[in-house]
Scaffold this motif. Structure first.
Motif, PDB file in Angstrom:
ATOM      1  N   GLU A  40       0.754  -0.908   0.018  1.00 55.90           N
ATOM      2  CA  GLU A  40       0.139   0.045   0.245  1.00 55.90           C
ATOM      3  C   GLU A  40       1.538   1.612  -0.002  1.00 55.90           C
ATOM      4  OE1 GLU A  40      -3.753   0.454  -0.347  1.00 55.90           O
ATOM      5  OE2 GLU A  40      -3.472  -2.185  -0.549  1.00 55.90           O
ATOM      6  N   LEU A  41       1.993   1.814  -1.253  1.00 54.66           N
ATOM      7  CA  LEU A  41       2.547   2.363  -0.950  1.00 54.66           C
ATOM      8  C   LEU A  41       2.066   3.609  -1.950  1.00 54.66           C
ATOM      9  CD1 LEU A  41       6.419   1.539  -2.301  1.00 54.66           C
ATOM     10  CD2 LEU A  41       5.706   1.244   0.223  1.00 54.66           C
ATOM     11  N   GLU A  42       2.185   5.242  -0.832  1.00 57.63           N
ATOM     12  CA  GLU A  42       1.229   6.450  -1.116  1.00 57.63           C
ATOM     13  C   GLU A  42       2.657   7.389  -0.855  1.00 57.63           C
ATOM     14  OE1 GLU A  42      -1.548   6.783  -1.518  1.00 57.63           O
ATOM     15  OE2 GLU A  42      -2.606   5.038  -1.211  1.00 57.63           O
ATOM     16  N   LYS A  43       2.912   7.964  -2.183  1.00 58.06           N
ATOM     17  CA  LYS A  43       3.258   9.371  -2.086  1.00 58.06           C
ATOM     18  C   LYS A  43       3.201   9.978  -2.963  1.00 58.06           C
ATOM     19  CE  LYS A  43       7.474  10.626  -1.967  1.00 58.06           C
ATOM     20  NZ  LYS A  43       7.968  11.379  -0.426  1.00 58.06           N
ATOM     21  N   SER A  44       2.782  12.032  -2.310  1.00 59.01           N
ATOM     22  CA  SER A  44       2.881  12.546  -3.469  1.00 59.01           C
ATOM     23  C   SER A  44       4.220  13.662  -4.232  1.00 59.01           C
ATOM     24  CB  SER A  44       2.021  12.767  -2.749  1.00 59.01           C
ATOM     25  OG  SER A  44       0.583  12.444  -3.055  1.00 59.01           O
ATOM     26  N   PHE A  45       3.973  14.269  -4.428  1.00 62.74           N
ATOM     27  CA  PHE A  45       5.029  15.460  -4.883  1.00 62.74           C
ATOM     28  C   PHE A  45       4.151  16.476  -5.172  1.00 62.74           C
ATOM     29  CE2 PHE A  45       7.356  11.666  -6.164  1.00 62.74           C
ATOM     30  CZ  PHE A  45       8.854  11.626  -5.193  1.00 62.74           C
ATOM     31  N   GLY A  46       3.824  17.608  -3.463  1.00 59.93           N
ATOM     32  CA  GLY A  46       3.607  18.338  -4.265  1.00 59.93           C
ATOM     33  C   GLY A  46       2.269  18.139  -4.310  1.00 59.93           C
ATOM     34  N   ASP A  47       1.123  18.905  -5.262  1.00 57.18           N
ATOM     35  CA  ASP A  47      -0.467  18.210  -5.445  1.00 57.18           C
ATOM     36  C   ASP A  47      -0.390  16.529  -6.247  1.00 57.18           C
ATOM     37  OD1 ASP A  47      -0.828  20.102  -4.569  1.00 57.18           O
ATOM     38  OD2 ASP A  47      -0.691  21.559  -6.372  1.00 57.18           O
ATOM     39  N   LYS A  48       0.999  16.336  -6.276  1.00 61.82           N
ATOM     40  CA  LYS A  48       1.149  15.528  -7.863  1.00 61.82           C
ATOM     41  C   LYS A  48       1.215  13.662  -6.954  1.00 61.82           C
ATOM     42  CE  LYS A  48       2.883  14.185 -11.851  1.00 61.82           C
ATOM     43  NZ  LYS A  48       4.438  13.837 -12.535  1.00 61.82           N
ATOM     44  N   HIS A  49       0.039  13.214  -6.950  1.00 60.83           N
ATOM     45  CA  HIS A  49      -0.500  11.881  -5.904  1.00 60.83           C
ATOM     46  C   HIS A  49       0.474  10.431  -6.776  1.00 60.83           C
ATOM     47  CE1 HIS A  49      -2.774   8.800  -3.108  1.00 60.83           C
ATOM     48  NE2 HIS A  49      -1.643   8.899  -2.985  1.00 60.83           N
ATOM     49  N   VAL A  50       1.603   9.894  -7.035  1.00 65.49           N
ATOM     50  CA  VAL A  50       2.504   9.560  -7.324  1.00 65.49           C
ATOM     51  C   VAL A  50       1.995   8.263  -7.426  1.00 65.49           C
ATOM     52  CG1 VAL A  50       4.967   9.013  -8.786  1.00 65.49           C
ATOM     53  CG2 VAL A  50       4.164  11.930  -8.005  1.00 65.49           C
ATOM     54  N   LEU A  51       2.163   7.871  -6.426  1.00 61.67           N
ATOM     55  CA  LEU A  51       1.507   6.301  -5.790  1.00 61.67           C
ATOM     56  C   LEU A  51       0.585   6.261  -5.190  1.00 61.67           C
ATOM     57  CD1 LEU A  51       5.503   4.522  -4.645  1.00 61.67           C
ATOM     58  CD2 LEU A  51       4.461   5.144  -7.113  1.00 61.67           C
ATOM     59  N   LYS A  52      -0.275   5.193  -6.183  1.00 60.48           N
ATOM     60  CA  LYS A  52      -1.867   5.136  -5.161  1.00 60.48           C
ATOM     61  C   LYS A  52      -2.312   4.088  -4.575  1.00 60.48           C
ATOM     62  CE  LYS A  52      -2.962   8.428  -8.901  1.00 60.48           C
ATOM     63  NZ  LYS A  52      -3.740   8.500  -9.912  1.00 60.48           N
ATOM     64  N   GLY A  53      -1.488   3.208  -3.811  1.00 63.24           N
ATOM     65  CA  GLY A  53      -1.313   2.012  -3.332  1.00 63.24           C
ATOM     66  C   GLY A  53      -1.284   1.069  -3.440  1.00 63.24           C
ATOM     67  N   ILE A  54       0.592   1.154  -4.126  1.00 59.90           N
ATOM     68  CA  ILE A  54       1.086   0.131  -4.888  1.00 59.90           C
ATOM     69  C   ILE A  54       0.812  -1.197  -3.237  1.00 59.90           C
ATOM     70  CG2 ILE A  54       3.653  -0.592  -5.491  1.00 59.90           C
ATOM     71  CD1 ILE A  54       2.087   0.805  -7.637  1.00 59.90           C
TER      72      ILE A  54
END
Lengths: 264, 247
Positions: free
Chosen positions: B9-23
């Motif tokens: 469940e990896l989640e990662k955002s850079f600023g407003d950009k949601h790059v990973l959504k539960g990998i």
């Protein structure tokens, strides 16, 4: 293709492993500095040429030509020490160095050795170059570093360290070699002009004298001049402690600001 | 089955950009897992988090059942990361590069020399060991780039597009070497845009797009599930991720 089994022994991390690893990275960083002909030339040959050229050109303003050479030997040595900050920036951010550093991030060494080793290596590199410069120039121009030459060269060490720490810190702030070098060069050169590195500002009025007195380069020049020519060590301890404090401050700042993401 | 690595469940955002959504995915010991996705899908971010160079906003990476955050040094000791760029000292010899990077993992003395010699053999560079890297071809640099990452014999290797821009001979050598590493028990996470490489070496495939896992399986199972059995893996990939151009 021949099948090769990789069977390197699994090594357990010990308390000395981190120190050994740091030593390995530090040695590599020093080697990288010495392998860079621009850095070596800038810190040695160019400095000697500047001393000779400026000493010859402006010699008439001094009571004796040898005084001019002595003046510029010390001011350009201090200038070189301050420009060690650009060596640190180069070591830290230069593309050919930066890429292999990515492997250090991925290794168990982690982030701290990357910036701290660059600081220490740049300071050591600068120190070796500038002490070497004095060893060549002083006999060549028949000048001495006073009654305490060892104290003189010892005082150079913390100044080199503070300068290198400043360079690394700027890299952590601006994250770009070009921007960092441009800013550092501008700041050091401005302080050096005000400090009287290239020509003495004595007798240019109160305002100039006030600005000159505010330049850290002037303080450093005074400390080294008084030590070399008057045998006066009164400024040694303040400069030593000040430089160590500045170095500690910038190393701490680098620890806070350095982000491994910037290297990815 | 005991997973070597579990990504949850990896989640990662850079600023407003949601790059990973539960990998999420698992890697088993001795398996080659291909991580596929178009540019901007989140592969590099995933790899950077799995290699502990970047921190996720949430989610976990478990190595042998334990979170890597609590055992970073141990984890990195057992991990080898092959960066996408050539990360070598060009002015140094191949041997010196290998020796330096491998020593960072605690090897020294005879152990270090043996590891370096084996890695040189694996890379097919034993006869050029004492030549400077700047004299090497692109393929030789790529092979050395891999060798520097696996000389310390990691349990898990992460290879980020290790065959970009090289000749077929070097590519073939690299793929065979990865097969050898797998045979010796090393698990590999492999990213590439070359589908024929995936078919040649991957035990399982994870396809990610827009920060999520959109398909997992073997090459054959993906073909069966998302296309026809005579379709190519590239057909499946395009069907899953679309034909729209990406950045």
């Amino acid at each position: 293709m021949e099948t090769i089994a990789i069977q390197a022994r699994c090594v357990t991390e010990t308390r000395w492993a981190g120190i050994r690893r740091f030593g390995t990275i530090f040695r590599m960083d020093i080697e990288n500095d010495f392998r860079n002909p621009v850095l070596v030339g800038y810190n040695t040959v160019l400095a000697v040429l500047l001393i000779l050229i400026m000493g010859s050109l402006v010699g008439g303003l001094f009571a004796d030509q040898s005084d001019a050479f002595a003046y510029y030997t010390i001011t350009f040595c201090v200038f070189g020490m301050l420009m060690t900050c650009t060596t640190a920036a180069n070591s830290f951010m230069e593309r050919d160095i930066r890429r292999p550093n990515l492997r250090i991030i991925h290794s168990p060494a982690g982030a701290f050795p990357i910036h701290f080793s660059k600081t220490l290596a740049s300071a050591t590199f600068g120190y070796i170059c500038h002490v070497g410069l004095l060893l060549v120039v002083c006999p060549l121009l028949g000048m001495s570093l006073g009654e305490s030459p060892l104290l003189f060269v010892a005082l150079m060490a913390p100044v080199e360290l503070a300068s290198a720490a400043l360079g690394t810190f700027f890299c952590c702030v601006f994250r770009c070699e070009e921007t960092t070098n441009m800013l550092l060069s501008t700041v050091v050169e401005l302080m050096s002009v005000l400090g009287g590195t290239f020509f003495s500002l004595d007798g240019m009025g109160d305002i100039i004298a006030g600005l000159s007195a505010a330049s850290p380069v002037r303080w450093l020049d005074d400390a080294f001049f008084r030590l070399a020519f008057d045998g006066d060590a009164a400024l040694v301890m303040p400069v030593f402690l000040g430089a160590v404090a500045v170095a500690a401050l910038f190393v701490a700042g680098s620890c806070l600001l350095f982000k491994t993401e910037d290297y990815l | 089955m005991n997973e070597l690595l579990s990504v949850k469940e990896l989640e990662k955002s850079f600023g407003d950009k949601h790059v990973l959504k539960g990998i999420g995915f698992d890697v088993r010991p001795g398996e080659v897992l291909a991580l596929l996705g178009p540019n901007g899908a989140g592969k590099s971010t995933t790899i950077n988090i799995v290699s502990a160079a970047l921190q996720a906003d949430s989610g976990q990476v478990l190595f042998k059942g334990k979170p890597i955050r609590g055992q970073i040094k141990t984890y990195k000791q057992r991990l080898g990361v092959v960066p996408q760029d050539i990360c070598l000292y060009e002015e140094l010899t191949a041997r010196r590069n290998l020796s330096f990077f491998t020593s960072l993992y605690g090897l020294h003395g005879d152990d270090l020399e043996e590891a370096v010699d084996r890695a040189l053999e694996l890379a097919g560079l034993a006869d050029r060991a004492d030549d400077r890297v700047k004299t090497f071809s692109g393929g030789m640099k790529r092979r050395l780039n891999i060798a520097c990452s696996i000389a310390h014999d990691p349990e898990l290797a992460i290879m980020d597009e290790p065959t970009v821009g090289i000749d077929p001979q070097s590519r073939n050598h690299i793929l065979e070497s990865i097969g050898d590493l797998r045979a010796n028990g090393m698990a590999v996470i492999y990213t590439t845009h070359y589908m024929e490489e995936v078919e040649a070496i991957a035990d399982r495939i994870v396809v990610i797009d827009h920060g999520s896992v959109i398909a997992t399986g073997t090459s054959d199972s993906l073909k069966n599930d998302y296309a026809t059995s005579d379709a190519s893996l590239e057909d499946v990939f395009l069907k899953l991720t679309g034909r729209t151009l990406r950045d």
